[in-house]
Enzyme design. Structure first.
Site, mmCIF file in Angstrom:
data_model
loop_
_atom_site.group_PDB
_atom_site.id
_atom_site.type_symbol
_atom_site.label_atom_id
_atom_site.label_comp_id
_atom_site.label_asym_id
_atom_site.label_seq_id
_atom_site.Cartn_x
_atom_site.Cartn_y
_atom_site.Cartn_z
ATOM 1 N N SER A 156 110.547 81.162 60.646
ATOM 2 C CA SER A 156 109.535 82.170 59.942
ATOM 3 C C SER A 156 109.304 83.219 60.916
ATOM 4 C CB SER A 156 108.219 81.448 59.424
ATOM 5 O OG SER A 156 107.357 82.469 59.114
ATOM 6 N N TYR A 169 100.582 76.399 60.942
ATOM 7 C CA TYR A 169 101.979 76.784 60.307
ATOM 8 C C TYR A 169 102.557 77.387 61.251
ATOM 9 C CZ TYR A 169 105.217 79.106 57.086
ATOM 10 O OH TYR A 169 106.334 79.691 56.554
HETATM 11 P P1 NAI Z 1 108.800 76.991 48.154
HETATM 12 O O1 NAI Z 1 107.326 76.220 48.423
HETATM 13 O O2 NAI Z 1 108.978 77.685 47.062
HETATM 14 O O3 NAI Z 1 109.641 75.791 48.247
HETATM 15 C C1 NAI Z 1 109.740 74.681 49.209
HETATM 16 C C2 NAI Z 1 110.837 73.592 48.790
HETATM 17 O O4 NAI Z 1 110.564 72.621 50.000
HETATM 18 C C3 NAI Z 1 110.252 73.053 47.639
HETATM 19 O O5 NAI Z 1 111.734 72.892 46.996
HETATM 20 C C4 NAI Z 1 109.918 71.691 47.955
HETATM 21 O O6 NAI Z 1 110.028 70.555 46.908
HETATM 22 C C5 NAI Z 1 110.510 71.205 49.187
HETATM 23 N N1 NAI Z 1 109.663 70.645 50.111
HETATM 24 C C6 NAI Z 1 108.292 70.545 50.485
HETATM 25 N N2 NAI Z 1 107.840 69.702 51.149
HETATM 26 C C7 NAI Z 1 108.792 69.017 51.226
HETATM 27 C C8 NAI Z 1 108.991 67.679 51.733
HETATM 28 N N3 NAI Z 1 108.158 67.239 52.331
HETATM 29 N N4 NAI Z 1 110.239 66.887 51.617
HETATM 30 C C9 NAI Z 1 111.267 67.530 51.122
HETATM 31 N N5 NAI Z 1 111.260 68.679 50.368
HETATM 32 C C10 NAI Z 1 109.856 69.443 50.484
HETATM 33 O O7 NAI Z 1 108.748 77.759 49.528
HETATM 34 P P2 NAI Z 1 109.769 78.679 50.052
HETATM 35 O O8 NAI Z 1 109.001 79.880 50.148
HETATM 36 O O9 NAI Z 1 110.995 78.787 49.363
HETATM 37 O O10 NAI Z 1 109.904 78.294 51.677
HETATM 38 C C11 NAI Z 1 111.047 77.836 52.116
HETATM 39 C C12 NAI Z 1 110.976 77.619 53.505
HETATM 40 O O11 NAI Z 1 110.990 79.180 53.960
HETATM 41 C C13 NAI Z 1 109.806 76.943 54.270
HETATM 42 O O12 NAI Z 1 110.084 76.405 55.294
HETATM 43 C C14 NAI Z 1 108.924 78.332 54.536
HETATM 44 O O13 NAI Z 1 108.281 77.980 55.611
HETATM 45 C C15 NAI Z 1 110.122 79.253 54.825
HETATM 46 N N6 NAI Z 1 109.374 80.648 54.848
HETATM 47 C C16 NAI Z 1 108.830 81.271 53.593
HETATM 48 C C17 NAI Z 1 108.492 82.427 53.620
HETATM 49 C C18 NAI Z 1 108.140 83.130 52.446
HETATM 50 O O14 NAI Z 1 107.601 84.219 52.477
HETATM 51 N N7 NAI Z 1 108.096 82.615 51.256
HETATM 52 C C19 NAI Z 1 108.666 83.475 55.034
HETATM 53 C C20 NAI Z 1 109.118 82.775 56.111
HETATM 54 C C21 NAI Z 1 109.440 81.283 55.996
#
Ligand code: NAI
Length: 265
Positions: A156, A169
């Site tokens: 991120s 985070y």
């Molecule tokens: P989201 O919350 O929409 O999806 C997260 C996914 O990770 C879900 O499928 C969930 O089931 C899975 N997950 C969560 N905890 C888990 C665990 N303990 N074991 C296995 N799977 C797990 O989040 P998003 O936005 O798609 O984020 C994905 C990645 O991108 C994360 O690492 C987040 O930190 C990063 N990110 C997101 C940003 C944003 O603006 N949405 C910006 C920068 C980075």
């Protein structure tokens, strides 16, 4: 069991953690379009992942969902085993799964409990999943030099941009940045590149709760490209790396942030 290399006609296999929704699903979809078979994991019940699996299959991929919490040692082992049983091969690991703190608390108030949870999911989980998958990747590479693969970490902008209302985070993502460098250095002798993608503000469930905040910041000029990023834009960046288009650039960081981290005066 097939332990090593691609047999004629076999697709390459990618494991995308958290691949059933958000950015992870954006990555998985793009990889399916680019001729990969897919293993995805998440914490949700398999029935919740069924629509995502169906879409990946429609795009021509063989697709497997494993319910596995990446912060849990036994679950990580089970995940790798499930991929091995289903496909017998693995080429690309995308460490995408991650969590935001349940409560955005000022670092003067934030709890150790939240710190430990976020660090375990966002840093310890991918670090040791990489260890497990890297051992298997090395085994495959040794079994046949035609094998090629890589690791992609989704960190991120928070790896370097300080947000005092979610310190845990930021620290977890700064840790992922160092993990990228460590694994890149360690896997270099096997020609297995390790990359980091730093997304900015991407429209997903994770940012759903803070949409109004970000709308305001974007309107006030936070970004160079004044709009939300989309999961598929991160997906395309990850797919470029997975395909091998940047095969001589291990350890590199790719910003997918609309210029958020571009300092201006
Ligand atoms: P989201 O919350 O929409 O999806 C997260 C996914 O990770 C879900 O499928 C969930 O089931 C899975 N997950 C969560 N905890 C888990 C665990 N303990 N074991 C296995 N799977 C797990 O989040 P998003 O936005 O798609 O984020 C994905 C990645 O991108 C994360 O690492 C987040 O930190 C990063 N990110 C997101 C940003 C944003 O603006 N949405 C910006 C920068 C980075």
């Amino acid at each position: 069991m097939i332990t090593g290399n691609q047999h004629a006609g076999q697709k390459r296999v990618a494991l995308v953690t958290g691949g059933a929704r958000g950015i992870g699903f954006g990555v998985a979809r793009q990889l399916a379009r680019d001729n990969f078979d897919l293993a995805i994991c998440g914490v949700r019940d398999p029935s919740d992942a069924a629509p995502a699996l169906a879409e990946l299959r429609q795009l021509g991929a063989e697709a497997l969902y494993v319910q596995a919490d990446i912060s849990d040692t036994a679950a990580r082992r089970k995940l790798r085993q499930a991929v091995r049983e289903k496909f017998g091969r693995l080429h690309v690991l995308v460490n995408n799964a991650g969590v935001a703190p349940k409560i955005r608390a000022d670092i003067l108030e934030a709890t150790e409990e939240s710190f430990e949870w976020v660090l375990k999911v966002n840093l310890q989980g991918p670090y040791f999943l990489t260890q497990q998958c890297a051992r298997w990747m090395i085994e495959q590479k040794k079994a046949g030099p035609d094998w090629r693969g890589c690791v992609v970490n989704i960190s991120s902008v928070s790896a370097t941009v300080a947000s005092v209302n979610r310190g845990e985070y930021c620290i977890s993502k700064a840790g992922v940045a160092m993990a990228t460098r460590l694994w890149a250095a360690r896997l270099g002798e096997f020609d297995i590149p390790v990359y980091e993608i730093r997304p900015g503000i991407i429209r997903t469930d994770m940012t759903g709760g803070v949409q109004a905040n970000y709308d305001k910041l974007i309107a006030e000029g936070l970004l160079v490209q004044a709009r939300w990023g989309m999961a598929e834009e991160v997906g395309k960046a990850a797919a470029m790396l997975a395909r091998g288009d940047l095969s001589y650039s291990t350890g590199q960081v790719l910003m997918v942030d609309g210029g958020l981290a571009l300092q201006r005066l």
